[in-house]
Design an enzyme around this catalytic site. Structure first.
Site, PDB file in Angstrom:
ATOM      1  N   SER A 106       0.919  -0.987  -0.140  1.00 42.02           N
ATOM      2  CA  SER A 106       0.160  -0.239  -0.062  1.00 42.02           C
ATOM      3  C   SER A 106       0.489   1.240  -0.147  1.00 42.02           C
ATOM      4  O   SER A 106       1.818   1.409  -0.698  1.00 42.02           O
ATOM      5  CB  SER A 106      -0.781   0.286   1.016  1.00 42.02           C
ATOM      6  OG  SER A 106      -2.082   1.018   1.316  1.00 42.02           O
ATOM      7  N   ASP A 250      -1.908   6.019  -4.424  1.00 45.86           N
ATOM      8  CA  ASP A 250      -0.890   4.775  -3.706  1.00 45.86           C
ATOM      9  C   ASP A 250      -0.498   4.340  -4.574  1.00 45.86           C
ATOM     10  O   ASP A 250      -1.393   4.354  -5.446  1.00 45.86           O
ATOM     11  CB  ASP A 250      -1.418   4.993  -2.385  1.00 45.86           C
ATOM     12  CG  ASP A 250      -2.652   4.058  -2.267  1.00 45.86           C
ATOM     13  OD1 ASP A 250      -3.722   3.669  -3.156  1.00 45.86           O
ATOM     14  OD2 ASP A 250      -2.430   3.304  -1.018  1.00 45.86           O
ATOM     15  N   ASP A 252      -0.913   1.096  -4.729  1.00 45.93           N
ATOM     16  CA  ASP A 252      -2.215   0.266  -5.289  1.00 45.93           C
ATOM     17  C   ASP A 252      -3.393   0.765  -5.281  1.00 45.93           C
ATOM     18  O   ASP A 252      -4.469  -0.395  -5.513  1.00 45.93           O
ATOM     19  CB  ASP A 252      -2.236  -0.511  -3.869  1.00 45.93           C
ATOM     20  CG  ASP A 252      -2.760  -0.885  -2.542  1.00 45.93           C
ATOM     21  OD1 ASP A 252      -2.777   0.881  -2.137  1.00 45.93           O
ATOM     22  OD2 ASP A 252      -3.719  -1.306  -2.012  1.00 45.93           O
ATOM     23  N   ASP A 254      -6.126   2.051  -4.422  1.00 46.91           N
ATOM     24  CA  ASP A 254      -7.258   1.996  -2.897  1.00 46.91           C
ATOM     25  C   ASP A 254      -7.021   3.201  -2.091  1.00 46.91           C
ATOM     26  O   ASP A 254      -7.908   3.608  -1.315  1.00 46.91           O
ATOM     27  CB  ASP A 254      -7.430   1.198  -1.923  1.00 46.91           C
ATOM     28  CG  ASP A 254      -6.284   0.944  -1.302  1.00 46.91           C
ATOM     29  OD1 ASP A 254      -4.858   2.623  -1.119  1.00 46.91           O
ATOM     30  OD2 ASP A 254      -6.382   0.100  -0.536  1.00 46.91           O
TER      31      ASP A 254
END
Length: 462
Positions: A106, A250, A252, A254
């Site tokens: 993340s 970011d 990833d 999300d």
């Protein structure tokens, strides 16, 4: 504490000693535990797991280890390759798979990676299931299959396009209207997979895209957490390009943050507020965010005659409360948008498409839209932990100190004052205590945070 095992998966830094960091041995061990858990809870002869990864330098290595471990358990793998967390979440039910793994740490820096584990709905595992996987890993209770029963890998690199299609088909997304506005948007994707999927989505909605750090090579040009202090380049470029706004995701994809047309932060907290305002105006209902999120969502929900509730921090907790209250929009104040019409997971693609549609319906700039919302200011701070610090004792002491205020202890300690609040909690993903405060002005939020930090240090003797 560079290997962190939690109910949502395993996260750590690459390299080092087994059990202390995310080494190849640890990746295999926890992939084995997850696969074993799925087999223990299924009567199916052959299981399937969807796997995708962000653009981290270690991603390919970790993916090969994880995939081949699952094959050794007799589990088939659908390899999405470079992907996003919400894309994998969308793919699992569409593929009728039995689970999914996203290889991403993340917002953590490039030396980190993680296995984030999904159930057959494409949602993060609940606490009980996560605990069972940790037990299996600890006991190393694995039973691998013989050579004739090995799993197989199927490659499918089309899912980011499928994800975009699913978003564009949502009733509240109006790409045709957005196209008439001829927006110009700057995108900072921190050189991860958002650099592929966000520009693609924007271009399909008729938006002119200015790319900043959109090469998915895993070399993050700045700290990948989308906070103001890391985003000077895009704030400057939005103004230079005379863009309508900027988009930051970011690694990833999300978490979603906007930069207003004047180069100022729209505010991560206000990503959810603005999108909820649009969704509630079209489909009235309830909302949920976590305890560390702004009061502004509560205010907006009340404006639309809905009911707002706050959950413990963590996506799985938000989702559980959203289901329990039939919430139609929810998420986390870190820019995570959860829109159940598509799926129960934080999704920047959904957020971008809904925000663009909302903006196209407004006769306002992004800065003017931001100014129209209740004005709250947050201060997000943290204290690094050492093994000697007793976090529970600190939280107990702070609870006692403020026992005459409104206290909530379902997740750390939240102290609600008349016009401001503070939330103290130990992070599940990093060796830190997070100290979030909110107040009517930035100066008041910072002042409260610094006071609380001093009090914590006094209690801890640091």
């Amino acid at each position: 504490m560079t290997l962190i095992k939690s109910i949502s998966g395993i996260r750590g830094t690459i390299g080092g000693k087994v059990g202390d960091n995310l080494t190849p041995v640890d990746a295999v061990k926890f992939a084995s535990a997850y696969g074993t858990f799925l087999k223990n809870n299924s009567s199916k002869e052959k299981l399937t797991v969807v796997i995708g990864r962000d653009a981290r330098i270690s991603g390919s290595m970790i993916q090969n280890l994880v995939q081949n471990t699952l094959l050794g358990l007799g589990i088939n793998v659908i390899d999405l390759g470079l992907s996003t967390t919400p894309t994998v979440e969308v793919a699992v039910p569409l593929e009728k798979a039995d689970g999914g793994i996203i290889l991403t740490a993340s917002h953590n820096p490039k030396q980190w990676n993680a296995l984030k584990l999904l159930n057959e709905k494409g949602e993060f595992l609940n606490g009980d299931d996560g605990a069972k996987i940790l037990e299996i890993a600890e006991a190393e209770a694995f039973d691998f299959v013989d050579v004739d029963s090995l799993g197989e890998i199927t490659t499918n690199d089309s899912y980011m396009d499928i994800h975009i299609d699913e978003v564009l088909e949502l009733p509240l997304v109006d790409a045709d209207l957005v196209k008439t506005k001829k927006y110009k948007v700057v995108v900072d994707a921190v050189n991860s997979t958002g650099g592929i999927v966000i520009p693609n989505l924007l271009e399909q909605m008729g938006v002119e895209v200015v790319k900043l750090y959109c090469e998915p090579n895993g070399h993050f040009p700045h700290n990948p957490e989308p906070l103001k202090e890391h985003l000077g380049d895009i704030c400057k470029l939005v103004v230079e390009e005379k863009a309508d706004f900027g988009i930051v995701v970011d690694p990833d994809v999300d978490r979603l943050a906007f930069i207003s047309n004047d180069g100022e932060m729209f505010g991560e907290e206000y990503t959810l507020v603005a999108i909820a305002d649009y969704v509630l105006s079209k489909t009235p209902g309830n909302t949920v965010s976590n305890m560390s999120s702004s009061r502004a969502l509560r205010d907006i929900t009340n404006k639309h005659n809905g009911s707002y509730q706050a959950s413990a921090v963590g996506e799985v907790n938000v989702v559980e409360l959203m289901k329990a209250t039939n919430a139609i929009i929810g998420g986390e104040g870190n820019g995570g948008i959860i829109y159940p019409e598509l799926h129960y997971g934080r999704d920047s693609l959904v957020g971008v498409a809904l925000f663009l549609t909302y903006l196209a319906n407004q006769d306002k700039t992004v800065a003017e839209l931001r100014a129209s919302y209740p004005q709250y200011y947050m201060s997000k701070n943290k204290i690094e932990l050492t093994p000697q610090i007793d976090v529970d004792a600190i939280l107990v002491a702070m609870t006692e100190k403020y026992k005459n205020e409104e206290i909530n202890t379902i997740d750390g300690v939240k102290i609600d004052f008349a016009t401001e609040w503070v939330h103290l909690r130990k992070s599940n993903t990093e060796p830190i205590i997070r100290i979030y405060t909110e107040a009517p002005t930035q100066a008041e939020a910072d002042k409260l945070a610094f006071r609380i930090i001093d009090e914590i240090k006094a209690v801890a003797g640091i």
